[in-house]
Scaffold this motif. Structure first.
Motif, PDB file in Angstrom:
ATOM      1  N   GLY A  14      -3.316  -3.753  11.168  1.00 59.81           N
ATOM      2  CA  GLY A  14      -2.817  -2.676  12.009  1.00 59.81           C
ATOM      3  C   GLY A  14      -2.308  -1.542  11.135  1.00 59.81           C
ATOM      4  O   GLY A  14      -2.597  -1.474   9.939  1.00 59.81           O
ATOM      5  N   LYS A  15      -1.541  -0.659  11.704  1.00 62.57           N
ATOM      6  CA  LYS A  15      -1.020   0.471  10.937  1.00 62.57           C
ATOM      7  C   LYS A  15       0.073  -0.001   9.982  1.00 62.57           C
ATOM      8  O   LYS A  15       0.944  -0.789  10.350  1.00 62.57           O
ATOM      9  CB  LYS A  15      -0.473   1.547  11.878  1.00 62.57           C
ATOM     10  N   LEU A  16       0.004   0.507   8.755  1.00 64.96           N
ATOM     11  CA  LEU A  16       0.981   0.165   7.727  1.00 64.96           C
ATOM     12  C   LEU A  16       1.708   1.418   7.264  1.00 64.96           C
ATOM     13  O   LEU A  16       1.098   2.480   7.104  1.00 64.96           O
ATOM     14  CB  LEU A  16       0.298  -0.486   6.520  1.00 64.96           C
ATOM     15  N   ILE A  17       3.004   1.293   7.046  1.00 62.22           N
ATOM     16  CA  ILE A  17       3.769   2.335   6.365  1.00 62.22           C
ATOM     17  C   ILE A  17       3.826   1.948   4.896  1.00 62.22           C
ATOM     18  O   ILE A  17       4.217   0.828   4.561  1.00 62.22           O
ATOM     19  CB  ILE A  17       5.193   2.450   6.945  1.00 62.22           C
ATOM     20  N   TYR A  18       3.422   2.857   4.025  1.00 63.51           N
ATOM     21  CA  TYR A  18       3.369   2.515   2.607  1.00 63.51           C
ATOM     22  C   TYR A  18       4.053   3.585   1.766  1.00 63.51           C
ATOM     23  O   TYR A  18       4.184   4.742   2.171  1.00 63.51           O
ATOM     24  CB  TYR A  18       1.917   2.346   2.150  1.00 63.51           C
ATOM     25  N   TYR A  19       4.495   3.171   0.595  1.00 60.37           N
ATOM     26  CA  TYR A  19       5.115   4.080  -0.368  1.00 60.37           C
ATOM     27  C   TYR A  19       3.989   4.792  -1.118  1.00 60.37           C
ATOM     28  O   TYR A  19       3.121   4.150  -1.702  1.00 60.37           O
ATOM     29  CB  TYR A  19       5.997   3.300  -1.342  1.00 60.37           C
ATOM     30  N   VAL A  20       3.999   6.112  -1.095  1.00 55.91           N
ATOM     31  CA  VAL A  20       2.878   6.886  -1.633  1.00 55.91           C
ATOM     32  C   VAL A  20       2.794   6.762  -3.156  1.00 55.91           C
ATOM     33  O   VAL A  20       3.793   6.525  -3.843  1.00 55.91           O
ATOM     34  CB  VAL A  20       2.996   8.376  -1.231  1.00 55.91           C
ATOM     35  N   ASN A  21       1.565   6.904  -3.656  1.00 61.50           N
ATOM     36  CA  ASN A  21       1.282   6.965  -5.096  1.00 61.50           C
ATOM     37  C   ASN A  21       1.649   5.691  -5.846  1.00 61.50           C
ATOM     38  O   ASN A  21       1.997   5.733  -7.030  1.00 61.50           O
ATOM     39  CB  ASN A  21       1.999   8.163  -5.744  1.00 61.50           C
ATOM     40  N   ILE A  22       1.586   4.556  -5.165  1.00 56.43           N
ATOM     41  CA  ILE A  22       1.798   3.274  -5.829  1.00 56.43           C
ATOM     42  C   ILE A  22       0.606   2.376  -5.519  1.00 56.43           C
ATOM     43  O   ILE A  22       0.300   2.114  -4.356  1.00 56.43           O
ATOM     44  CB  ILE A  22       3.104   2.590  -5.369  1.00 56.43           C
ATOM     45  N   LEU A  27      -0.765  -7.382  -5.011  1.00 56.01           N
ATOM     46  CA  LEU A  27       0.445  -8.142  -4.691  1.00 56.01           C
ATOM     47  C   LEU A  27       0.394  -8.657  -3.255  1.00 56.01           C
ATOM     48  O   LEU A  27      -0.314  -8.107  -2.407  1.00 56.01           O
ATOM     49  CB  LEU A  27       1.683  -7.259  -4.877  1.00 56.01           C
ATOM     50  N   PRO A  28       1.161  -9.711  -2.942  1.00 54.49           N
ATOM     51  CA  PRO A  28       1.194 -10.224  -1.560  1.00 54.49           C
ATOM     52  C   PRO A  28       1.963  -9.281  -0.641  1.00 54.49           C
ATOM     53  O   PRO A  28       2.746  -8.441  -1.102  1.00 54.49           O
ATOM     54  CB  PRO A  28       1.918 -11.566  -1.699  1.00 54.49           C
ATOM     55  N   TYR A  29       1.727  -9.448   0.667  1.00 55.99           N
ATOM     56  CA  TYR A  29       2.466  -8.645   1.638  1.00 55.99           C
ATOM     57  C   TYR A  29       3.929  -9.073   1.664  1.00 55.99           C
ATOM     58  O   TYR A  29       4.268 -10.224   1.401  1.00 55.99           O
ATOM     59  CB  TYR A  29       1.854  -8.785   3.036  1.00 55.99           C
ATOM     60  N   ILE A  30       4.777  -8.145   2.017  1.00 56.88           N
ATOM     61  CA  ILE A  30       6.217  -8.369   1.974  1.00 56.88           C
ATOM     62  C   ILE A  30       6.637  -9.403   3.015  1.00 56.88           C
ATOM     63  O   ILE A  30       6.045  -9.494   4.100  1.00 56.88           O
ATOM     64  CB  ILE A  30       6.958  -7.033   2.200  1.00 56.88           C
ATOM     65  N   ASP A  31       7.627 -10.216   2.670  1.00 54.28           N
ATOM     66  CA  ASP A  31       8.193 -11.182   3.609  1.00 54.28           C
ATOM     67  C   ASP A  31       9.147 -10.447   4.541  1.00 54.28           C
ATOM     68  O   ASP A  31      10.195  -9.959   4.113  1.00 54.28           O
ATOM     69  CB  ASP A  31       8.936 -12.281   2.847  1.00 54.28           C
ATOM     70  N   ILE A  32       8.783 -10.346   5.809  1.00 53.91           N
ATOM     71  CA  ILE A  32       9.512  -9.471   6.726  1.00 53.91           C
ATOM     72  C   ILE A  32      10.935  -9.955   6.981  1.00 53.91           C
ATOM     73  O   ILE A  32      11.861  -9.149   7.129  1.00 53.91           O
ATOM     74  CB  ILE A  32       8.739  -9.306   8.062  1.00 53.91           C
ATOM     75  N   LEU A  56      14.402   2.835   4.080  1.00 55.09           N
ATOM     76  CA  LEU A  56      13.204   1.999   4.127  1.00 55.09           C
ATOM     77  C   LEU A  56      12.407   2.151   2.836  1.00 55.09           C
ATOM     78  O   LEU A  56      11.979   1.152   2.234  1.00 55.09           O
ATOM     79  CB  LEU A  56      12.345   2.387   5.330  1.00 55.09           C
ATOM     80  N   ALA A  57      12.221   3.390   2.401  1.00 59.69           N
ATOM     81  CA  ALA A  57      11.485   3.641   1.160  1.00 59.69           C
ATOM     82  C   ALA A  57      12.196   3.003  -0.029  1.00 59.69           C
ATOM     83  O   ALA A  57      11.571   2.336  -0.868  1.00 59.69           O
ATOM     84  CB  ALA A  57      11.330   5.145   0.948  1.00 59.69           C
ATOM     85  N   ASP A  58      13.504   3.196  -0.114  1.00 58.24           N
ATOM     86  CA  ASP A  58      14.272   2.615  -1.219  1.00 58.24           C
ATOM     87  C   ASP A  58      14.192   1.089  -1.201  1.00 58.24           C
ATOM     88  O   ASP A  58      14.096   0.448  -2.260  1.00 58.24           O
ATOM     89  CB  ASP A  58      15.734   3.057  -1.137  1.00 58.24           C
ATOM     90  N   SER A  59      14.241   0.512  -0.003  1.00 56.87           N
ATOM     91  CA  SER A  59      14.210  -0.947   0.121  1.00 56.87           C
ATOM     92  C   SER A  59      12.865  -1.513  -0.315  1.00 56.87           C
ATOM     93  O   SER A  59      12.801  -2.572  -0.951  1.00 56.87           O
ATOM     94  CB  SER A  59      14.514  -1.360   1.567  1.00 56.87           C
ATOM     95  N   LEU A  60      11.785  -0.818   0.017  1.00 58.56           N
ATOM     96  CA  LEU A  60      10.462  -1.285  -0.402  1.00 58.56           C
ATOM     97  C   LEU A  60      10.371  -1.386  -1.923  1.00 58.56           C
ATOM     98  O   LEU A  60       9.785  -2.335  -2.463  1.00 58.56           O
ATOM     99  CB  LEU A  60       9.381  -0.337   0.124  1.00 58.56           C
ATOM    100  N   LEU A  61      10.969  -0.438  -2.622  1.00 58.45           N
ATOM    101  CA  LEU A  61      10.922  -0.455  -4.086  1.00 58.45           C
ATOM    102  C   LEU A  61      11.701  -1.628  -4.674  1.00 58.45           C
ATOM    103  O   LEU A  61      11.420  -2.062  -5.794  1.00 58.45           O
ATOM    104  CB  LEU A  61      11.480   0.859  -4.638  1.00 58.45           C
ATOM    105  N   GLU A  65       8.040  -7.850  -6.251  1.00 59.33           N
ATOM    106  CA  GLU A  65       6.958  -8.841  -6.259  1.00 59.33           C
ATOM    107  C   GLU A  65       6.013  -8.692  -5.071  1.00 59.33           C
ATOM    108  O   GLU A  65       5.059  -9.463  -4.939  1.00 59.33           O
ATOM    109  CB  GLU A  65       7.548 -10.255  -6.278  1.00 59.33           C
ATOM    110  N   TYR A  66       6.280  -7.709  -4.191  1.00 61.67           N
ATOM    111  CA  TYR A  66       5.454  -7.520  -3.000  1.00 61.67           C
ATOM    112  C   TYR A  66       4.843  -6.118  -2.971  1.00 61.67           C
ATOM    113  O   TYR A  66       5.287  -5.209  -3.671  1.00 61.67           O
ATOM    114  CB  TYR A  66       6.287  -7.715  -1.728  1.00 61.67           C
TER     115      TYR A  66
END
Length: 204
Positions: A14-22, A27-32, A56-61, A65-66
């Motif tokens: 489905g639609k994904l929100i992703y951090y640009v330019n990475i 890597l595996p998908y994040i554990d929600i 959200l962006a800061d947390s993704l970084l 490992e994901y």
């Protein structure tokens, strides 16, 4: 998308929100569940969507490992939980302190990340109401918030309440017993009532 760090793309999930330019497709998908717990632990109260997207962006970084992406539907559900508030405030004079004695839930495994997450969500939701209805000042709200987090840590670690509810609050917001009785007591007791109900429901 109203954030320079994030964008949206289509995928088989489905639609994904992703951090640009990475580039991290290997890597595996994040554990929600882990992500949601981390996210709620690192946000402030009563903020807008722009703030949440930044966090959200800061947390993704922080999840090295994901992949630095998350399903849009998961983000929507997380944000809904953040903004969700109850319509009614009830006061309950029941003494819940014995409910959280060290032996009361001795047969249960309380030290669960999922359970902790649910209890924190309940706390944040109720504090939103107190803040929006100006029932507490910002300093009082923060004192109550950190007091309840301490209580959650104590009961989920299995040691139970370590002091009176007054002392939990006084640790973070200095106050007299009179002020506690007139402003804080019914609020923290009601939050503990919700926590107690959530614990019972969790183990049904």
């Amino acid at each position: 998308m109203p954030n320079s760090k994030l964008n949206i793309r289509d995928s088989i999930l489905g639609k994904l929100i992703y951090y640009v330019n990475i580039d991290n497709d290997h890597l595996p998908y994040i554990d929600i569940d882990s992500f949601q717990t981390f996210f709620f632990d690192n946000i402030e109260l009563n903020r807008d969507t722009h703030y949440l997207l930044d966090r959200l962006a800061d947390s993704l970084l922080c999840f090295e490992e994901y992949r630095k992406e998350i399903r849009l539907n998961d983000v929507v559900q997380i944000f809904k939980k953040y903004f969700n508030v109850f319509e009614k405030i009830e006061n309950d004079n029941e003494d819940d302190e014995n409910i959280f004695s060290p032996t009361y839930f001795s047969t249960f495994q309380l030290d669960s990340p999922i359970l902790k997450q649910k209890l924190r969500e309940i706390t944040v939701q109720k504090l939103f109401i107190y803040y929006q209805k100006t029932l507490l000042t910002k300093a009082q709200l923060q004192g109550l918030y950190y007091a309840v987090l301490d209580i959650i840590d104590d009961i989920t670690s299995g040691i139970g309440l370590q002091c009176s509810l007054y002392n939990y609050i006084n640790e973070h917001y200095k106050l007299s017993q009179t002020l506690y009785n007139s402003i804080f007591r019914n609020k923290i007791e009601y939050i503990l009532k919700l926590i107690k109900e959530e614990i019972f429901n969790y183990f049904k």
